[in-house]
Structures are given as structure tokens and as C-alpha cells.
Design an enzyme around this catalytic site. Structure first.
Site, PDB file in Angstrom:
ATOM      1  N   TYR A 213       0.851  -1.192   0.000  1.00 29.61           N
ATOM      2  CA  TYR A 213       0.000   0.000   0.000  1.00 29.61           C
ATOM      3  C   TYR A 213       0.886   1.241   0.000  1.00 29.61           C
ATOM      4  O   TYR A 213       1.886   1.265  -0.698  1.00 29.61           O
ATOM      5  CB  TYR A 213      -0.991  -0.043   1.176  1.00 29.61           C
ATOM      6  CG  TYR A 213      -2.161   0.873   0.892  1.00 29.61           C
ATOM      7  CD1 TYR A 213      -2.967   0.646  -0.222  1.00 29.61           C
ATOM      8  CD2 TYR A 213      -2.419   1.984   1.665  1.00 29.61           C
ATOM      9  CE1 TYR A 213      -4.009   1.504  -0.528  1.00 29.61           C
ATOM     10  CE2 TYR A 213      -3.470   2.833   1.367  1.00 29.61           C
ATOM     11  CZ  TYR A 213      -4.250   2.594   0.260  1.00 29.61           C
ATOM     12  OH  TYR A 213      -5.264   3.443  -0.050  1.00 29.61           O
TER      13      TYR A 213
ATOM     14  N   ARG B  94      -8.471  10.663  -8.147  1.00 27.68           N
ATOM     15  CA  ARG B  94      -7.608  11.339  -7.173  1.00 27.68           C
ATOM     16  C   ARG B  94      -6.851  10.298  -6.366  1.00 27.68           C
ATOM     17  O   ARG B  94      -7.158  10.008  -5.225  1.00 27.68           O
ATOM     18  CB  ARG B  94      -8.454  12.224  -6.258  1.00 27.68           C
ATOM     19  CG  ARG B  94      -7.663  13.310  -5.554  1.00 27.68           C
ATOM     20  CD  ARG B  94      -8.033  13.385  -4.097  1.00 27.68           C
ATOM     21  NE  ARG B  94      -7.656  12.147  -3.400  1.00 27.68           N
ATOM     22  CZ  ARG B  94      -7.873  11.936  -2.111  1.00 27.68           C
ATOM     23  NH1 ARG B  94      -8.501  12.812  -1.390  1.00 27.68           N
ATOM     24  NH2 ARG B  94      -7.505  10.791  -1.538  1.00 27.68           N
TER      25      ARG B  94
ATOM     26  N   LYS C  40      -6.335  -1.863  -0.948  1.00 28.67           N
ATOM     27  CA  LYS C  40      -7.187  -1.692   0.228  1.00 28.67           C
ATOM     28  C   LYS C  40      -7.777  -3.026   0.672  1.00 28.67           C
ATOM     29  O   LYS C  40      -7.845  -3.330   1.872  1.00 28.67           O
ATOM     30  CB  LYS C  40      -8.321  -0.720  -0.089  1.00 28.67           C
ATOM     31  CG  LYS C  40      -7.889   0.740  -0.162  1.00 28.67           C
ATOM     32  CD  LYS C  40      -7.865   1.378   1.208  1.00 28.67           C
ATOM     33  CE  LYS C  40      -7.619   2.866   1.122  1.00 28.67           C
ATOM     34  NZ  LYS C  40      -7.607   3.540   2.424  1.00 28.67           N
TER      35      LYS C  40
ATOM     36  N   GLU D  39     -13.625   5.009  -2.835  1.00 28.81           N
ATOM     37  CA  GLU D  39     -12.195   5.228  -2.615  1.00 28.81           C
ATOM     38  C   GLU D  39     -11.577   6.118  -3.701  1.00 28.81           C
ATOM     39  O   GLU D  39     -11.718   5.848  -4.897  1.00 28.81           O
ATOM     40  CB  GLU D  39     -11.465   3.884  -2.590  1.00 28.81           C
ATOM     41  CG  GLU D  39      -9.986   3.975  -2.295  1.00 28.81           C
ATOM     42  CD  GLU D  39      -9.709   4.447  -0.875  1.00 28.81           C
ATOM     43  OE1 GLU D  39      -8.647   5.077  -0.663  1.00 28.81           O
ATOM     44  OE2 GLU D  39     -10.530   4.187   0.025  1.00 28.81           O
ATOM     45  N   ASP D  40     -10.899   7.177  -3.267  1.00 31.86           N
ATOM     46  CA  ASP D  40     -10.095   8.048  -4.141  1.00 31.86           C
ATOM     47  C   ASP D  40     -10.891   8.625  -5.315  1.00 31.86           C
ATOM     48  O   ASP D  40     -10.412   8.657  -6.454  1.00 31.86           O
ATOM     49  CB  ASP D  40      -8.854   7.309  -4.636  1.00 31.86           C
ATOM     50  CG  ASP D  40      -7.773   7.279  -3.559  1.00 31.86           C
ATOM     51  OD1 ASP D  40      -8.013   7.794  -2.459  1.00 31.86           O
ATOM     52  OD2 ASP D  40      -6.682   6.751  -3.828  1.00 31.86           O
TER      53      ASP D  40
ATOM     54  N   ASP E 220     -13.562   6.212   2.740  1.00 32.89           N
ATOM     55  CA  ASP E 220     -12.421   6.114   3.649  1.00 32.89           C
ATOM     56  C   ASP E 220     -11.596   7.391   3.651  1.00 32.89           C
ATOM     57  O   ASP E 220     -11.031   7.766   4.679  1.00 32.89           O
ATOM     58  CB  ASP E 220     -11.551   4.916   3.262  1.00 32.89           C
ATOM     59  CG  ASP E 220     -10.464   4.653   4.282  1.00 32.89           C
ATOM     60  OD1 ASP E 220     -10.790   4.556   5.473  1.00 32.89           O
ATOM     61  OD2 ASP E 220      -9.289   4.547   3.892  1.00 32.89           O
ATOM     62  N   ASP E 221     -11.499   8.075   2.513  1.00 31.85           N
ATOM     63  CA  ASP E 221     -10.714   9.308   2.454  1.00 31.85           C
ATOM     64  C   ASP E 221     -11.326  10.378   3.352  1.00 31.85           C
ATOM     65  O   ASP E 221     -10.617  11.254   3.859  1.00 31.85           O
ATOM     66  CB  ASP E 221     -10.655   9.831   1.017  1.00 31.85           C
ATOM     67  CG  ASP E 221     -10.114   8.796   0.053  1.00 31.85           C
ATOM     68  OD1 ASP E 221      -9.038   8.253   0.328  1.00 31.85           O
ATOM     69  OD2 ASP E 221     -10.779   8.509  -0.958  1.00 31.85           O
TER      70      ASP E 221
ATOM     71  N   ASN F 270       0.222  11.852   1.155  1.00 27.97           N
ATOM     72  CA  ASN F 270       1.071  10.785   0.665  1.00 27.97           C
ATOM     73  C   ASN F 270       0.861  10.632  -0.845  1.00 27.97           C
ATOM     74  O   ASN F 270      -0.099  11.196  -1.386  1.00 27.97           O
ATOM     75  CB  ASN F 270       0.802   9.468   1.423  1.00 27.97           C
ATOM     76  CG  ASN F 270      -0.667   9.078   1.433  1.00 27.97           C
ATOM     77  OD1 ASN F 270      -1.326   9.116   0.410  1.00 27.97           O
ATOM     78  ND2 ASN F 270      -1.170   8.708   2.601  1.00 27.97           N
TER      79      ASN F 270
ATOM     80  N   ASN G 153      -2.038   5.951   9.316  1.00 26.65           N
ATOM     81  CA  ASN G 153      -2.445   5.062   8.237  1.00 26.65           C
ATOM     82  C   ASN G 153      -3.901   4.647   8.445  1.00 26.65           C
ATOM     83  O   ASN G 153      -4.257   4.144   9.511  1.00 26.65           O
ATOM     84  CB  ASN G 153      -1.535   3.824   8.228  1.00 26.65           C
ATOM     85  CG  ASN G 153      -1.660   3.020   6.960  1.00 26.65           C
ATOM     86  OD1 ASN G 153      -2.742   2.879   6.401  1.00 26.65           O
ATOM     87  ND2 ASN G 153      -0.544   2.467   6.504  1.00 26.65           N
TER      88      ASN G 153
END
Length: 577
Positions: free
Chosen positions: A110, A163, A181, A252-253, A275-276, A425, A469
């Protein structure tokens, strides 16, 4: 679609998996393959005699050999490719290797290495994993979901690749995030890998490098935008509801224009979360709760400046406000502890074109009279720090170097023990190096980062750098939701996870206290988070009520561990008569 059933062996009472495959097909099925660890009886039962060397290995012996090979790889990308090839060949062995070397391998599977993997996805692609749903195939969604490799699915991680970390639009390469993930769901949380499904919604890309790359594997088209984009996502959601009702879905993203919007649109319709937004908020809150214990300053007395008011920044803010309200503050009092700073400076009521999630954190313009302005009339971070005298500075910008020496030294003069959290990150996008942050604060800062950094040596001390994390939170939360049968995911569940995470951090001792527990403890920690999440789901009436003992038994029964299961051939229909 492979359908595996479990039966009880009449002779031994042991649970045995009935497998419909044999021969090469079984060896090519990564979830069921044992390689050289197939027993002699299994080799005869499944037509494997002669297809394997005669020696029967153990899982432990296989893991030892694979680790020796892993250590021979000299770059992070080589190690990632080695692990991915192993996952494609033998998932049980893959997860056993991760389990045995989690702290070492987590940055490989990851962050930060997954960023490079997503960027180079089209050039390192070897084997399909998950589902690729392209916009031109939007009328074939039912067929695509029917093509999933395993019928039973507990959790989906879906991205549109817009993203990826701090690297921006990676198009179809974003599937690497979904795969990564879900690997953490399994190794950290104990979610059965055969019941996970990574998905990428390929709606094109606006990345000129991807579009110009002759090897790019995605749909070569500029990104589809609203209303066509929304219609496509709605068709996808409806297909999920038809084929996998009750599945846990993680967004996600997604890009800044879609991440919160989609989360809010579907959070009361699907068992879903982002999650973001929520996971980042929970792990950040946990670190701040721990930091408050170390500095003697409770959450309600912290002054928090957040640089980057996007989905992550507003998600952190929302969960901090929820936690403060739980402590007895009004919502207005809670919001007054937060200052959000974006590209155009401190958010205030005189700004236009802000999103609703940002507007709720705007400062009244009339109270900013006399504040120093930048060239474009903005109130810069340096002025915010000078005026607010924050105790906490959080960065979620995806832009390196924004925590400047001047800003940090100013903060260090105002606060004895500042909490500094450059969370962007991968590593190259971090707002500041921990080495610099420690030096600029004369060793007094408590530091947590988004990417992994080594401890900092300073004047004979070893100062830990905790990694904020999200893997601390979402695997355990997901396990708790799945095992309890919760119908929705709520902010209260993330608050429960944050409290468990903070309470699990070693008690502060002296100056060099970590803000989060060691990553090596994440498997046991995930169980504690799952337990708390299930209790919260029952409290909110979102899951069936059980006693604590029943809930623990249910939870433990759902946790998957990397070990080989006994197998027998699945009877043919005639054999069942």
C-alpha cells in the site's frame, strides 16, 4: 463464477471445503491453490499426481522460502511485483507472508509504493484482478457483475481513479488502490479474501500522460462529467443492489467534486462509506486524542489549523466536531476550534464558490479586520498561525513543502508541545519532512505523517514518527460491519473506532510518546475495533441485538486466517442422488 461449499466431515467433525475444480484448473485458482502443500490424498482426489514435486510442504516452509526470495528483490517495485505474482498464484501463502512481515511489507503493498503502481499500471499489468466497468459498457452492468470470480461478496472497494493519493488522475490504474485496500481488509482485519471485490469505474481520464501513452489500458477518452457521470454511477449502484444486496461498499479516491457528494447521496441507501473522508478523520482524531493525553491538553482546548479543505480536510473537521459535541460542546463551539486554510487562504464568509462542506467552517469576514493579506487578498497560513496560535497543524494538501520553517518556528514559539501532522502521501507529497519538523521545534513536536517515516534521532533521543495510516481503522470497521450485519455505516462507528485506537496507544511517557500503536499490533487492534463497531451498530438499532458473548463468538467465527483448509471434490449431481 466459482461456488465453493463447506460441509462437515462425518468421520472427523472437521469443516471441509467442497471444491468443483481439479487438475490445472485448481492449481490456477489462487484462492484454493496450496501448491506443494497439497496432501497426498488431495493430490489423488483432485488429479494432481505428477503435476507437483513429490515432497509435501507446509505453509510455514513455503512462507520461509518465499521470504528468502522476497529479500533478493532490490527495489520497492520489484518487491511489489513479487508479492502481486504470489497473490495471483497462492493467496493463502501471500497473506501468510504479509501476516509474518506486516510492518515491513505494508509500505510495499500500500502507501507509498501503491502510488507508483497506479501510475505504471498499464506497463506492469500481468493478470486481471477485480472488475473493470468502462463507461461504454454501461449497458452490460448485469453481465459484468455476474462475471465476478466468486459468488458471495462481503465488501467492495470501488474507485474511479480520479484522485489517487496525492498523484491525481490515474484513470484505470486506480484499480491498484482497490486491490491494495482489500488486501489490508484481509491481512489486518481478517476479512475472507474470497468474499472481497475490487472495482474500477473507468469513466476516462484527464491525465495527458495516460492519454498519450500507447500502452494505456483504460478507455481513451476525457472524463465523463455530470449528468452522464451521475447516471452511470446510479446504474452501477442499482446493479450492486440487484446482485449483491447488503454488501459493504467503500468509495475510494474519487475526485473532490464527487467524493463527498457520492458518499452523501448513497450513505442512507447503501451500507457504504468513504475512507478518504471518514477513515482519515477517525485515525487523525485518534492521534489527537493521544496527543492530548501526552500534552495535558484535552481535545476541547486544542486549536486546530487544517491546511487543505478538500474531502479529507473537511472529513477530519466533521469527525472532530462530532467528537467535541459528544464531549458536551455545542456545534458552534466545536467548529470554533477549527480553522481551515485552502489555496486562497483562510476560509471566510467573503469567499465565493465554496462547497457546503467548506462553508460550515468559514470564519466571519468582519472578525478578520486587520489580518495581514497576501498578494491576492488571501489570508495566508503564516498569518493564521501567528494570529490563532494553534496547538495542532494538519496538512492534507497533496503538495510538498507547505509546512515551511517560518510557519513551524512561529508555532513552536507559541506552543510548548505542538502536534504536527503532515498527512499527504505518497512520501514525495508530504507537507514537510519529520526530520525538519523535529529540528525546527527543538525536539518538542509530536509528529504523525501519512506515509511511513523512520524515527528521528535528535540530541541523543529517538523520536517516534507515527504513521496516520487508515489501515488502523477501515479493516476493523469493515469486519465489524460485516460480522454484525449492520445495515448502514455511521459517524458514531468511526468515533468508536477512534476511541479504541487512541486507548490502545502506549501510555505517554516523557517527550517521546508515539501518537498511535505499533503497526505490528494491527490485527489484534482490528478485532477490538470490530467489537466496538458491532456494539455501536446494535446500540443504534442497525444490527441484530446479541449478548456481548454472542457477539464476540460471531465475530471470531467470521475472522479469516491464512491457513490451508481441508478439501474434498465437490460431488457431481448424480453423486448426490
Amino acid at each position: 463464477m466459482i461456488d465453493v461449499t463447506e460441509v462437515i466431515d462425518d468421520r472427523t467433525g472437521e469443516t471441509v471445503m467442497e471444491i468443483p475444480l481439479r487438475g490445472r484448473l485448481l492449481l490456477d485458482c489462487s484462492l484454493l491453490n496450496k501448491g506443494t502443500a497439497f496432501s497426498e490424498q488431495e493430490r489423488r482426489d483432485f488429479g494432481l499426481v505428477g503435476l507437483l514435486p513429490s515432497y509435501v510442504s507446509t505453509l510455514e516452509g513455503q512462507a520461509t522460502r518465499r521470504y528468502e526470495e522476497y529479500l533478493k528483490k532490490t527495489t520497492a517495485l520489484e518487491r511489489f511485483l513479487f508479492l502481486r505474482a504470489l497473490q495471483d498464484r497462492n493467496e493463502t501463502l501471500f497473506y501468510r507472508l504479509l501476516h509474518d512481515h506486516l510492518t515491513e511489507m505494508l509500505p510495499i503493498i500500500y502507501t507509498p509504493e501503491v502510488g507508483e503502481v497506479c501510475q505504471r499500471y498499464s506497463h506492469i499489468y500481468h493478470r486481471s484482478r477485480g472488475l473493470f466497468i468502462s463507461y461504454p459498457q454501461r449497458h452490460e452492468l448485469d453481465a459484468i457483475l455476474e462475471n465476478r470470480p466468486y459468488r458471495q461478496v462481503d465488501v467492495i472497494v470501488v474507485t474511479d481513479g480520479e484522485r489517487i493519493l496525492g498523484l491525481g488522475d490515474q484513470g484505470v490504474g486506480g484499480i491498484g488502490i482497490s486491490v491494495g485496500k482489500l488486501a489490508l481488509y484481509t491481512v489486518c482485519g481478517g476479512v475472507d479474501p474470497g468474499r472481497t471485490l475490487p472495482i474500477v469505474l473507468d469513466v476516462g481520464t484527464n491525465n495527458p500522460e495516460r492519454l498519450a501513452d500507447p500502452h494505456y489500458l483504460g478507455w481513451r477518452h476525457e472524463r465523463v462529467r455530470r449528468p452522464d457521470y451521475d447516471a452511470f454511477v446510479e446504474e452501477f449502484v442499482q446493479a450492486v443492489e440487484r446482485h449483491l444486496p447488503g454488501v459493504l461498499l467503500q468509495w475510494e479516491d474519487f475526485g473532490k467534486d464527487n467524493a463527498r457528494r457520492l458518499r452523501d447521496r448513497y450513505r442512507d441507501r447503501l451500507c457504504s462509506f468513504n475512507d478518504d473522508i471518514q477513515g482519515t478523520g477517525a485515525v487523525t482524531l485518534a492521534a489527537l486524542l493521544t496527543g492530548g493525553k501526552a500534552t495535558g491538553r484535552p481535545l476541547g482546548s486544542q486549536r486546530v489549523v487544517i491546511l487543505g479543505p478538500g474531502s479529507a480536510g473537511t472529513g477530519i473537521s466533521d469527525l472532530l466536531v462530532a467528537a467535541l459535541v459528544r464531549e458536551g460542546l455545542s456545534e458552534d463551539e466545536a467548529r470554533s476550534r477549527l480553522w481551515l486554510v485552502g489555496r486562497h487562504g483562510l476560509l471566510h464568509t467573503g469567499m465565493r464558490d465554496l462547497k457546503p462542506a467548506q462553508e460550515r467552517y468559514c470564519r466571519p469576514l468582519e472578525r478578520l479586520a486587520g489580518w495581514e493579506r497576501g498578494p491576492a487578498g488571501e489570508i495566508p497560513l503564516a498569518e493564521v498561525v501567528r494570529r490563532v496560535q494553534p496547538t495542532v497543524l494538519i496538512g492534507v494538501t497533496g503538495q510538498p513543502g507547505l509546512f515551511t520553517e517560518d510557519v513551524i518556528r512561529t508555532m513552536a514559539r507559541q506552543v510548548e508541545r505542538p502536534i504536527l501532522m503532515p498527512l499527504s502521501n505518497p512520501t514525495a507529497q508530504c507537507e514537510a519532512s519529520p526530520v525538519d519538523l523535529v529540528a525546527w521545534t527543538e525536539g518538542r513536536a509530536l509528529v504523525a505523517t501519512g506515509s511511513p517515516f523512520p524515527a528521528v534521532a535528535y540530541q541523543g533521543r529517538t523520536i517516534p514518527i507515527s504513521q496516520c495510516n487508515n489501515a488502523y481503522v477501515f479493516p476493523g470497521l469493515g469486519l465489524g460491519v460485516i460480522a454484525s450485519g449492520a445495515r448502514r455505516v455511521t459517524d458514531e462507528m468511526f468515533l468508536a473506532a477512534a476511541r479504541v485506537l487512541s486507548d490502545s496507544t502506549p501510555k505517554p511517557a516523557g517527550l517521546d510518546a508515539p501518537l498511535l500503536p505499533p503497526l505490528a499490533e494491527i490485527r489484534a487492534l482490528s478485532r477490538q475495533i470490530a467489537l466496538a463497531v458491532g456494539i455501536e451498530a446494535q446500540r443504534q438499532g442497525l444490527a441484530q441485538q446479541t449478548s456481548l458473548q454472542q457477539w464476540e463468538q460471531l465475530l471470531d467465527a467470521r475472522q479469516w486466517a491464512p491457513r490451508y483448509r481441508a478439501m474434498c471434490p465437490q460431488p457431481r449431481p448424480a453423486d448426490r442422488l
